[in-house]
Design an enzyme around this catalytic site. Sequence first.
Site, PDB file in Angstrom:
ATOM      1  N   ARG A 289       0.843  -1.202   0.000  1.00 43.86           N
ATOM      2  CA  ARG A 289       0.000   0.000   0.000  1.00 43.86           C
ATOM      3  C   ARG A 289       0.871   1.241   0.000  1.00 43.86           C
ATOM      4  O   ARG A 289       1.884   1.305   0.713  1.00 43.86           O
ATOM      5  CB  ARG A 289      -0.883   0.054   1.254  1.00 43.86           C
ATOM      6  CG  ARG A 289      -2.091  -0.833   1.210  1.00 43.86           C
ATOM      7  CD  ARG A 289      -3.091  -0.437   2.284  1.00 43.86           C
ATOM      8  NE  ARG A 289      -2.488  -0.278   3.600  1.00 43.86           N
ATOM      9  CZ  ARG A 289      -3.028   0.422   4.591  1.00 43.86           C
ATOM     10  NH1 ARG A 289      -4.175   1.058   4.409  1.00 43.86           N
ATOM     11  NH2 ARG A 289      -2.429   0.514   5.764  1.00 43.86           N
TER      12      ARG A 289
ATOM     13  N   SER B 178       6.790  -5.033   7.856  1.00 43.23           N
ATOM     14  CA  SER B 178       6.286  -5.886   8.953  1.00 43.23           C
ATOM     15  C   SER B 178       6.992  -7.224   9.028  1.00 43.23           C
ATOM     16  O   SER B 178       6.372  -8.296   9.018  1.00 43.23           O
ATOM     17  CB  SER B 178       4.772  -6.090   8.777  1.00 43.23           C
ATOM     18  OG  SER B 178       4.129  -4.842   8.717  1.00 43.23           O
TER      19      SER B 178
ATOM     20  N   ASP C  46       4.716  -2.793  11.866  1.00 41.35           N
ATOM     21  CA  ASP C  46       3.271  -2.539  11.923  1.00 41.35           C
ATOM     22  C   ASP C  46       2.743  -2.471  13.349  1.00 41.35           C
ATOM     23  O   ASP C  46       1.773  -1.758  13.643  1.00 41.35           O
ATOM     24  CB  ASP C  46       2.491  -3.597  11.118  1.00 41.35           C
ATOM     25  CG  ASP C  46       2.755  -5.010  11.594  1.00 41.35           C
ATOM     26  OD1 ASP C  46       3.727  -5.243  12.337  1.00 41.35           O
ATOM     27  OD2 ASP C  46       1.973  -5.920  11.209  1.00 41.35           O
TER      28      ASP C  46
END
Length: 945
Positions: free
Chosen positions: A541, A605, A659
């Site tokens: 993203r 992450s 994250d």
Amino acid sequence: MLAVHLVSFFFSKLQEDPTKKVDRFLYAMRLHDDQLSDISARFQAEMKKGLSVESNAAAAVKMLPTHVRSTPDGSEKGQFLALDLGGSKFKVLQVKVREGMGIRRGGVEMEEKTYPIPKELLVGRGTELFDHVSESLKDFLHEKNISLDKKHPLAFTFSFACEQSSLDQGSLLGWSKNYRARGLQGKDVVQALRDAIDRTGGMDIEVLAMVNDTVATMMTCGFDDNYCEVGLIIGTGTNACYMEELRHVDLVEGDEGRMCVNTEWGAFGDDGALDDYLTEFDRDVDAASNNQGKQIFEKMVSGMYLGELVRLVVLKMAKLGLLFDGHVSDALRTKGKITTANVAAMEEYKNGLKNTRDILTGLSLTPSQDDCIAVQHVSTIVSFRSSNLVAAGLAAILTRIKQNRNLRALRITVGVDGAVYKTHPQYPKRLHKVVRRLLPECHVRFVLSDSGSSKGAALVTAVAQRLASQKRKVDETLSPFRLSHEQLQLVKARMRAGLEAGLKRKGSTAIKMLPSFVYRTPDGTEHGKYLALDLGGTNFRALLVNFKKGLQQNTRLHHKIYTIPLEIMQGTGEELFDHIAECISDFLDYMGLKNARLPAGFTFSFPCEQTALDTGTLVSWTKGFKATDCEGHDVVSMLREAIKRRNDFDLDIAAVVNDTVGTMMSCAYEDPQCEVGLIAGTGTNVCYMEELKNIEKTEQSTGQKQGDKMRGEKKVGDAEIQKMCINTEWGGLGDDGSLDDIITPYDVEVDQTSINPGKQRFEKLTSGMYLGEVVRQVLLDLTRGGLLFRGHVTEALKTAGIFQTKYLSQIESDRLALLQVRSILQGLGLDSTCNDSIIVKQVCGTVSHRAAQLCGAGMAAVVDKIRENRGLDHLNITVGVDGTLYKLHPHFSRIMHQTVNELAPQCNVNFLLSEDGSGKGAALITAVGCRLRQELNNVDNLLSS
């Protein structure tokens, strides 16, 4: 005068077709389909009333729970005694249920003896009746050379209305069928039988089940046909039972599975629900009965009353001169002179008229041919009405089953017993035809019960034993997953020890305790535009986040999602980062920001060793990534190099973000007390704000210059830097063997078949990536043990990864009926019974419960450490949470919160759901980092001057 006119009218009709004359006279008994549908709808309403705890007391149809929870599956076995009490005689039987024989893998052998019951016992004391039963049982044991020393399980068929609180307990609601024994109404008849057996002595008998004859009929037929879920009696009395969804049976606790409900439908109409369908003859039968106003439906349809209804009709017609030239014999006036057996004989296909003449002659009548035709037609209408009413009631039951299971069409078998059904030549055919006409969308098969009331009782007992044995074995299988308070305390202590060890040593530890170089949480002054880049799974993203100063609720966010193809995930590192740079370029084009050099936060992450906020060395790939030449390298540098290779945009990558840290930061923007972040999703992790003085390895890695900057900031900054967010990577707890005592063989199998055996052991017990696979391993073992899916191990069940964790969330939903659980399993190629679905739901619940408890134990260790760090007796703190397991599983969050409360009682922990931690959180870390970088630069300038 009116009577004379009536007689004249009827005499004028004597010459017409005798059947038309009867049709007109008995018009009210000739029910058409609209009326039958109306009666069926009324019975459905009565069923619903009887099932509800609010209306059951006032309901005519009692809908009695039987505590029979399953029909036979063919695997039952054992040797049982059975008593069948329900008529003028009773039977004692020895029933052998043998596995591996017969139509459905099992066979049943029976030896029986019938014993008479003296009439005086039917109306005497209840204890005398049961003493007679017990003495007959002992006689049977002697006669059949059955050992008196051995314990014998016994099934008791008791064909009277009882309210059961368990399978082996039932209070008599009331006698019927000429039984009036005193002192038993409202008493437990199973206990009465046990007491009688004790008084007789010399036997070791264990009464395991009491069964209504209707239920026994269903069970007998169910042994040969697994679609049989309805039992029907049409004999001296009438009744029906069926398998109801337990969630609808208010009188019994629990909502999982099904339970056979004994409708006691003979009482339908006792509250007036059938008044507009009652004829004068029904009212006369009721008035002459010994239970006026009771069992109205039974009096319209059952063998005890059909003959009497015919007699009353014939008597009335004769009195009106419509039969026998108006002659009425004394025999015709006598109650009981026409029996239901006579009715059946009159309707025989070939000899019906001859039989009718013989019966009428036997009543001292001289019938003409037309009289015989008319009386035969009276019998037909009375018995046809009976089959129509039974069909209407049965249609109500089948409609309810279909609606319960949300089916457009229903395939089902009805087990039937009773003299009327067995001996009346036309009754079965009529019943079947009307049921199928009322319910054209249902495929209904009728099976005649073989020794239903006796064999069925033994099968109920065999099923009960099978279920008890199955439950015991399933519980034994699942017991290692059920953690005691002491075991959870040990997990908490081991987590705490792992946290401390990770803070102290730079070398290899199970819990990595990676410094994030995030020193502060947001204070609400953050403003401006920041780019957030999020790589954590199969998607990447790119986000643009615009913070408005002092307006936490007015953050603007734009984003775009890009797929990471499998060949990129598992290709070279250069290919992966070139793909990411291409996605960023596309996003900047999309937002019109290609020429702006924006500060960016990179949410990465995966476990990284950080030496500064904007550097992160990949420790190891997880989540299916295997890109080469990445582990041991700085991911920020790799991204910068990929951006340089493109040479069409530039970024100020100010922070590499985990994250979990992003989750904490996004929640801290809303709640200043948030100093812990938790991910409970595909993976699991925790971060928290640790005291800098406790992070020994930071000093080894930060370097002298950064240490000087921190010391300078303490002297001149607005606030001292005393804390740093630590990314625990707690999924590694147990990699050193510290959890071996709670790890099950199923966990071992999941670990050994994973892409990283021996690693992330805590994560494999708690995260969404693995819970479904743990469940599959348990289901596979239970199936191989014959406890699930009839022992049939399908290819689907042997396929790793097929049972995704999302199915746990769906299956454990309180709103999900077992039918929907079966649908999920069928979608996975697993053909399940209702009982299979219950076991699958139990396995899912046990595995997810353990996962939530373990996360709770780990969190208790974290918050207690923070409390002790600060020297507090009591700590108030907020945990920011993200992850699909926490968000979507119906019970995970509640169980985890409860465990934290129990294991960390001195901490008041509030859980706050994160709003886009990996996006908004990364932007916040970048904003906070940029501000801190500016402050440190200011310190540098002061120190140099």
